[in-house]
Design an enzyme around this catalytic site. Structure first.
Site, PDB file in Angstrom:
ATOM      1  N   CYS A   1     -10.575  -3.240  -4.640  1.00  0.00           N
ATOM      2  CA  CYS A   1      -9.752  -3.826  -5.133  1.00  0.00           C
ATOM      3  C   CYS A   1     -10.348  -5.184  -5.577  1.00  0.00           C
ATOM      4  CB  CYS A   1      -8.608  -4.427  -4.001  1.00  0.00           C
ATOM      5  SG  CYS A   1      -7.490  -3.166  -3.438  1.00  0.00           S
TER       6      CYS A   1
ATOM      7  N   GLU B   1      -3.066  -4.591  -3.013  1.00  0.00           N
ATOM      8  CA  GLU B   1      -3.744  -5.592  -4.133  1.00  0.00           C
ATOM      9  C   GLU B   1      -3.735  -4.763  -5.414  1.00  0.00           C
ATOM     10  OE1 GLU B   1      -4.981  -4.756  -1.143  1.00  0.00           O
ATOM     11  OE2 GLU B   1      -6.447  -5.897  -0.742  1.00  0.00           O
TER      12      GLU B   1
ATOM     13  N   ASN C   1       0.846  -1.096   0.062  1.00  0.00           N
ATOM     14  CA  ASN C   1      -0.028  -0.049  -0.102  1.00  0.00           C
ATOM     15  C   ASN C   1       0.995   1.280  -0.079  1.00  0.00           C
ATOM     16  OD1 ASN C   1       0.565  -0.851   2.948  1.00  0.00           O
ATOM     17  ND2 ASN C   1      -0.879   0.466   3.600  1.00  0.00           N
ATOM     18  N   ILE C   2       0.457   2.320  -0.817  1.00  0.00           N
ATOM     19  CA  ILE C   2       1.275   3.525  -0.839  1.00  0.00           C
ATOM     20  C   ILE C   2       0.203   4.597  -0.646  1.00  0.00           C
ATOM     21  CG2 ILE C   2       2.517   5.136  -2.631  1.00  0.00           C
ATOM     22  CD1 ILE C   2       3.013   2.389  -4.238  1.00  0.00           C
ATOM     23  N   GLU C   3       0.448   5.271   0.647  1.00  0.00           N
ATOM     24  CA  GLU C   3      -0.583   6.429   0.984  1.00  0.00           C
ATOM     25  C   GLU C   3      -0.070   7.713   0.729  1.00  0.00           C
ATOM     26  OE1 GLU C   3      -0.944   5.741   5.381  1.00  0.00           O
ATOM     27  OE2 GLU C   3      -2.118   3.859   5.208  1.00  0.00           O
TER      28      GLU C   3
ATOM     29  N   CYS D   1      -4.143   0.806  -2.777  1.00  0.00           N
ATOM     30  CA  CYS D   1      -3.957  -0.612  -1.773  1.00  0.00           C
ATOM     31  C   CYS D   1      -2.853  -1.408  -2.694  1.00  0.00           C
ATOM     32  CB  CYS D   1      -5.282  -1.241  -2.075  1.00  0.00           C
ATOM     33  SG  CYS D   1      -6.561  -0.317  -0.978  1.00  0.00           S
TER      34      CYS D   1
ATOM     35  N   CYS E   1     -10.272  -4.627   0.090  1.00  0.00           N
ATOM     36  CA  CYS E   1     -11.451  -3.527   0.053  1.00  0.00           C
ATOM     37  C   CYS E   1     -12.265  -3.808  -1.346  1.00  0.00           C
ATOM     38  CB  CYS E   1     -10.812  -2.334  -0.039  1.00  0.00           C
ATOM     39  SG  CYS E   1     -10.431  -1.658  -1.472  1.00  0.00           S
TER      40      CYS E   1
HETATM   41  N1  THU Z   1      -5.410  -1.342   2.368  1.00  0.00           N
HETATM   42  C1  THU Z   1      -4.791  -2.029   1.285  1.00  0.00           C
HETATM   43  O1  THU Z   1      -3.771  -2.005   0.902  1.00  0.00           O
HETATM   44  N2  THU Z   1      -5.786  -3.041   0.724  1.00  0.00           N
HETATM   45  C2  THU Z   1      -7.019  -2.994   0.892  1.00  0.00           C
HETATM   46  O2  THU Z   1      -7.550  -3.935   0.525  1.00  0.00           O
HETATM   47  C3  THU Z   1      -7.636  -2.339   2.205  1.00  0.00           C
HETATM   48  C4  THU Z   1      -6.932  -1.274   2.673  1.00  0.00           C
HETATM   49  C5  THU Z   1      -4.573  -0.322   2.797  1.00  0.00           C
HETATM   50  C6  THU Z   1      -4.952   1.286   2.408  1.00  0.00           C
HETATM   51  C7  THU Z   1      -4.507   2.155   3.436  1.00  0.00           C
HETATM   52  O3  THU Z   1      -2.802   2.386   3.301  1.00  0.00           O
HETATM   53  C8  THU Z   1      -4.447   1.266   4.693  1.00  0.00           C
HETATM   54  O4  THU Z   1      -4.612  -0.286   4.295  1.00  0.00           O
HETATM   55  C9  THU Z   1      -5.552   1.654   5.726  1.00  0.00           C
HETATM   56  O5  THU Z   1      -6.705   1.670   4.989  1.00  0.00           O
END
Ligand code: THU
Length: 134
Positions: free
Chosen positions: A93, A55, A42-44, A53, A90
């Site tokens: 994804c 995935e 995941n890259i915020e 996300c 989520c």
């Molecule tokens: N996140 C994912 O990488 N995949 C998901 O399917 C659900 C959420 C990440 C996004 C964010 O960086 C962190 O989880 C919290 O929501």
């Protein structure tokens, strides 16, 4: 490739998570039919909505490399380094998976020390896909 091996690769992928806001590291390991594994984390972003996300990182990497056929994906997520999970994909994804994967595509999740496998059709029933527009 064994599910357990794919889960270990997903844990490795989570090491590269950029998640300074949630501190929730997610890793994904996607196996294509060609036998290659694509890793994603995941890259915020400070503009939270631009977060990507793990995935989708893995899928976009694979698709942009020309892959179109996929077997399974392992996903792990955790605030700590134990990745006890489960961290299920989520909705966004799941929808991206539905674009490229068949209903029997496998989603492998870690649940404590157990590894559990779900199909895409289980996680996204009655999905909207391109066949709706035929
Ligand atoms: N996140 C994912 O990488 N995949 C998901 O399917 C659900 C959420 C990440 C996004 C964010 O960086 C962190 O989880 C919290 O929501």
């Amino acid at each position: 490739m064994q599910d357990k091996e794919l889960v270990l690769l997903a844990i490795k992928a989570a090491e590269n998570s950029y998640s300074p806001y949630s501190n929730f590291k997610v890793g994904a390991a996607l196996l294509s039919k060609s036998g290659k594994v694509y890793l994603g984390a995941n890259i915020e972003n400070a503009a939270f909505g631009e977060t990507i996300c793990a995935e989708r990182t893995a899928f976009l990497k694979a698709i942009s490399e020309g892959e179109r056929d996929f077997v399974k994906i392992a996903v792990v997520g955790s605030k700590t380094d134990d990745f006890s999970g489960p961290a299920a994909p989520c909705g966004s994804c799941r929808q991206v998976m539905a674009e490229f994967c068949s209903p029997d595509f496998e989603i492998i999740l870690k649940d404590g020390s157990e590894i559990k496998t779900h199909t895409l059709s289980e996680l996204l029933p009655l999905s909207f896909t391109k066949t709706a527009m035929d």
